[in-house]
Design a protein around this motif. Structure first.
Motif, PDB file in Angstrom:
ATOM      1  N   ASP A 161      46.252  40.669  28.486  1.00  0.00           N
ATOM      2  CA  ASP A 161      45.871  41.989  27.987  1.00  0.00           C
ATOM      3  C   ASP A 161      44.788  42.618  28.861  1.00  0.00           C
ATOM      4  OD1 ASP A 161      43.973  40.133  27.156  1.00  0.00           O
ATOM      5  OD2 ASP A 161      43.672  41.034  25.181  1.00  0.00           O
ATOM      6  N   VAL A 162      43.872  41.808  29.376  1.00  0.00           N
ATOM      7  CA  VAL A 162      42.832  42.336  30.268  1.00  0.00           C
ATOM      8  C   VAL A 162      43.465  42.812  31.571  1.00  0.00           C
ATOM      9  CG1 VAL A 162      40.727  41.798  31.564  1.00  0.00           C
ATOM     10  CG2 VAL A 162      41.055  40.884  29.253  1.00  0.00           C
ATOM     11  N   LEU A 163      44.411  42.055  32.083  1.00  0.00           N
ATOM     12  CA  LEU A 163      45.104  42.469  33.301  1.00  0.00           C
ATOM     13  C   LEU A 163      45.855  43.784  33.065  1.00  0.00           C
ATOM     14  CD1 LEU A 163      46.568  39.057  34.549  1.00  0.00           C
ATOM     15  CD2 LEU A 163      44.472  40.196  35.311  1.00  0.00           C
ATOM     16  N   ALA A 164      46.585  43.855  31.966  1.00  0.00           N
ATOM     17  CA  ALA A 164      47.385  45.049  31.680  1.00  0.00           C
ATOM     18  C   ALA A 164      46.510  46.288  31.495  1.00  0.00           C
ATOM     19  CB  ALA A 164      48.238  44.813  30.437  1.00  0.00           C
ATOM     20  N   GLU A 165      45.358  46.121  30.842  1.00  0.00           N
ATOM     21  CA  GLU A 165      44.440  47.250  30.646  1.00  0.00           C
ATOM     22  C   GLU A 165      43.979  47.845  31.964  1.00  0.00           C
ATOM     23  OE1 GLU A 165      41.275  45.635  28.362  1.00  0.00           O
ATOM     24  OE2 GLU A 165      42.478  45.439  26.524  1.00  0.00           O
ATOM     25  N   ASN A 166      43.999  47.033  33.002  1.00  0.00           N
ATOM     26  CA  ASN A 166      43.565  47.498  34.320  1.00  0.00           C
ATOM     27  C   ASN A 166      44.731  47.732  35.278  1.00  0.00           C
ATOM     28  OD1 ASN A 166      40.393  47.295  34.429  1.00  0.00           O
ATOM     29  ND2 ASN A 166      41.111  45.517  33.251  1.00  0.00           N
ATOM     30  N   GLY A 167      45.948  47.750  34.740  1.00  0.00           N
ATOM     31  CA  GLY A 167      47.122  48.038  35.555  1.00  0.00           C
ATOM     32  C   GLY A 167      47.510  46.917  36.490  1.00  0.00           C
ATOM     33  N   VAL A 168      47.212  45.673  36.101  1.00  0.00           N
ATOM     34  CA  VAL A 168      47.491  44.521  36.966  1.00  0.00           C
ATOM     35  C   VAL A 168      48.628  43.707  36.371  1.00  0.00           C
ATOM     36  CG1 VAL A 168      46.543  42.402  37.956  1.00  0.00           C
ATOM     37  CG2 VAL A 168      45.090  44.429  37.700  1.00  0.00           C
ATOM     38  N   ARG A 173      51.028  29.735  37.893  1.00  0.00           N
ATOM     39  CA  ARG A 173      50.285  29.960  36.657  1.00  0.00           C
ATOM     40  C   ARG A 173      49.271  31.082  36.816  1.00  0.00           C
ATOM     41  NH1 ARG A 173      48.425  24.027  36.564  1.00  0.00           N
ATOM     42  NH2 ARG A 173      50.407  22.925  36.582  1.00  0.00           N
ATOM     43  N   ILE A 174      49.016  31.778  35.713  1.00  0.00           N
ATOM     44  CA  ILE A 174      47.958  32.788  35.650  1.00  0.00           C
ATOM     45  C   ILE A 174      47.069  32.425  34.460  1.00  0.00           C
ATOM     46  CG2 ILE A 174      47.379  35.209  35.308  1.00  0.00           C
ATOM     47  CD1 ILE A 174      50.108  35.943  36.449  1.00  0.00           C
ATOM     48  N   TYR A 175      45.810  32.121  34.733  1.00  0.00           N
ATOM     49  CA  TYR A 175      44.859  31.767  33.682  1.00  0.00           C
ATOM     50  C   TYR A 175      43.933  32.937  33.362  1.00  0.00           C
ATOM     51  CZ  TYR A 175      46.103  26.829  34.341  1.00  0.00           C
ATOM     52  OH  TYR A 175      46.772  25.631  34.418  1.00  0.00           O
ATOM     53  N   LEU A 176      44.367  34.163  33.643  1.00  0.00           N
ATOM     54  CA  LEU A 176      43.596  35.348  33.293  1.00  0.00           C
ATOM     55  C   LEU A 176      44.328  36.039  32.145  1.00  0.00           C
ATOM     56  CD1 LEU A 176      42.839  36.695  36.880  1.00  0.00           C
ATOM     57  CD2 LEU A 176      41.589  34.984  35.551  1.00  0.00           C
ATOM     58  N   PRO A 177      43.639  36.409  31.072  1.00  0.00           N
ATOM     59  CA  PRO A 177      44.310  36.972  29.894  1.00  0.00           C
ATOM     60  C   PRO A 177      45.162  38.189  30.246  1.00  0.00           C
ATOM     61  CG  PRO A 177      42.010  36.493  29.409  1.00  0.00           C
ATOM     62  CD  PRO A 177      42.183  36.312  30.885  1.00  0.00           C
ATOM     63  N   SER A 201      41.715  47.529  44.042  1.00  0.00           N
ATOM     64  CA  SER A 201      40.714  48.061  43.125  1.00  0.00           C
ATOM     65  C   SER A 201      41.003  47.701  41.667  1.00  0.00           C
ATOM     66  CB  SER A 201      40.598  49.576  43.285  1.00  0.00           C
ATOM     67  OG  SER A 201      41.841  50.214  43.001  1.00  0.00           O
ATOM     68  N   ARG A 202      42.273  47.758  41.259  1.00  0.00           N
ATOM     69  CA  ARG A 202      42.605  47.439  39.874  1.00  0.00           C
ATOM     70  C   ARG A 202      42.315  45.970  39.571  1.00  0.00           C
ATOM     71  NH1 ARG A 202      48.642  49.457  40.055  1.00  0.00           N
ATOM     72  NH2 ARG A 202      48.251  48.917  42.252  1.00  0.00           N
ATOM     73  N   VAL A 203      42.582  45.133  40.556  1.00  0.00           N
ATOM     74  CA  VAL A 203      42.328  43.703  40.367  1.00  0.00           C
ATOM     75  C   VAL A 203      40.826  43.444  40.317  1.00  0.00           C
ATOM     76  CG1 VAL A 203      42.700  41.399  41.307  1.00  0.00           C
ATOM     77  CG2 VAL A 203      44.501  43.118  41.490  1.00  0.00           C
ATOM     78  N   ARG A 204      40.077  44.147  41.167  1.00  0.00           N
ATOM     79  CA  ARG A 204      38.611  44.012  41.119  1.00  0.00           C
ATOM     80  C   ARG A 204      38.091  44.334  39.709  1.00  0.00           C
ATOM     81  NH1 ARG A 204      35.919  43.945  46.258  1.00  0.00           N
ATOM     82  NH2 ARG A 204      37.158  44.830  47.974  1.00  0.00           N
ATOM     83  N   LYS A 205      38.606  45.394  39.105  1.00  0.00           N
ATOM     84  CA  LYS A 205      38.147  45.802  37.775  1.00  0.00           C
ATOM     85  C   LYS A 205      38.491  44.736  36.725  1.00  0.00           C
ATOM     86  CE  LYS A 205      38.404  50.787  38.632  1.00  0.00           C
ATOM     87  NZ  LYS A 205      39.112  52.053  38.286  1.00  0.00           N
ATOM     88  N   ALA A 206      39.682  44.158  36.839  1.00  0.00           N
ATOM     89  CA  ALA A 206      40.072  43.112  35.894  1.00  0.00           C
ATOM     90  C   ALA A 206      39.187  41.881  36.053  1.00  0.00           C
ATOM     91  CB  ALA A 206      41.540  42.741  36.101  1.00  0.00           C
ATOM     92  N   ILE A 207      38.921  41.497  37.298  1.00  0.00           N
ATOM     93  CA  ILE A 207      38.045  40.351  37.551  1.00  0.00           C
ATOM     94  C   ILE A 207      36.644  40.643  37.013  1.00  0.00           C
ATOM     95  CG2 ILE A 207      36.960  38.917  39.319  1.00  0.00           C
ATOM     96  CD1 ILE A 207      39.892  38.301  39.001  1.00  0.00           C
TER      97      ILE A 207
END
Length: 318
Positions: free
Chosen positions: A204-211, A198-202, A227-233
């Motif tokens: 669209d926010v992940l996609a905006e950051n290339g995740v 499961r992924i409980y992170l939205p 780095s991309r994941v850091r930005k999404a978090i």
């Protein structure tokens, strides 16, 4: 001195032997699984704690059926077990005696505090979603899930805590606090949730950051942030901080003897978010937690304030 389990039950006027055992079962679930919540609950007046144990115990018991099934348990078997609970829960909410110990304690609490049945059916709906939904497109969709799995928890405990304003005025803040706590858990437990598929992170926010899921799985496997994941978090930490800001005014609306409990929970959960920020949004190399010392230093002043306020009469509403 903090009251023992028996003293809590005595203070709450729970005398029947089987019902006391049912409440003790819920208390044990709370103490074992909800350590941060449990620490905060210890600040409450003794007579209110069993109800909180029952509410948490029910939520944890059902959640474990979904998240911690026995080996070789199929999804169909999990659904069937939820069906059984739904039937027994229906009996409890209709004023009939349920079969399950946890539900007997819950039914007693629901009746005592006149809690709406819809809170519990919404919770069961979200638990079923965990068997069918592996990811969420955006924050709105995630919040549909979070309403039943977290916001209603805040709404359930509100009548137990008591308010100095009409309950409906405090309710949005209580719901926001449930969401704040849960999103903090989602951010802390990304790797653990991935192991459950499961992924409980939205999304669209992940996609905006290339995740995407593959990149999250890579971070979970290597335990090294990217780095991309850091930005999404980081973006979702901002969302989480917004929930805490929305929730905080509600603490002053609570019965003064109960507000130290919520203040303790607020500070401890917010501290987990602080740990994530201090780690530069690395949620992979360690599971962020609040130390026992920090829990102690948060709980003791709150307990002292709660004890003092119990001697100061103030009106309650709601």
């Amino acid at each position: 001195m903090m009251a023992s389990a028996g003293t809590e039950l005595d203070a709450a006027g729970i005398g029947a032997h089987r019902l006391r055992e049912d409440y003790l079962r819920c208390r044990a679930l709370h103490a074992h699984h909800g350590r941060t919540y449990y620490t905060a609950t210890r600040v409450l007046p003794a007579e209110r704690r069993p109800a909180i144990h029952a509410l948490y115990g029910f939520a944890r018991w059902v959640d474990d059926i979904v998240d911690e099934p026995a080996p070789e348990t199929t999804v169909d078997e999990q659904r069937a077990r939820l069906d059984e609970i739904d039937i027994d829960l229906g009996r409890a909410l209709a004023g009939k005696e349920p079969n399950e110990p946890v539900l007997r304690a819950l039914a007693h609490t629901v009746d005592r505090y006149e809690l709406p049945a819809g809170y519990f059916t919404a919770f069961m709906t979200s638990m079923r979603m965990d068997l069918d939904v592996a990811a969420y497109e955006d924050l709105d969709q995630l919040r549909e899930y979070m309403y039943g799995s977290a916001a209603v928890i805040g709404l359930q405990v509100l009548p137990v805590l008591g308010t100095t304003v009409p309950t409906e005025e405090a309710a949005p803040h209580a719901a926001a606090l449930g969401e704040a706590f849960q999103l903090t858990n989602f951010l802390r437990d990304v790797a653990e949730d991935l192991r459950r598929g499961r992924i409980y992170l939205p999304g669209d926010v992940l996609a905006e950051n290339g995740v995407d899921r593959d990149l999250l799985n890579h971070c979970a496997h290597t335990r090294i942030p990217e780095s991309r994941v850091r930005k999404a978090i980081a973006a979702l930490v901002e969302v989480n901080e917004g929930f805490y800001r929305q929730a905080e005014p509600g603490i002053e609306m609570l019965d003064p003897v109960a507000s130290p409990c919520v203040t303790t929970a607020f500070r401890l959960y917010r501290a987990i978010l602080d740990e994530i920020i201090a780690a530069d949004f690395d949620v992979w190399s360690t599971r962020h937690r609040v130390s026992d010392i920090r829990k102690f230093t948060a709980a003791v002043p709150a307990l002292a304030r709660s004890l003092w306020l119990r001697t100061v009469p103030r009106p309650r509403a709601g």
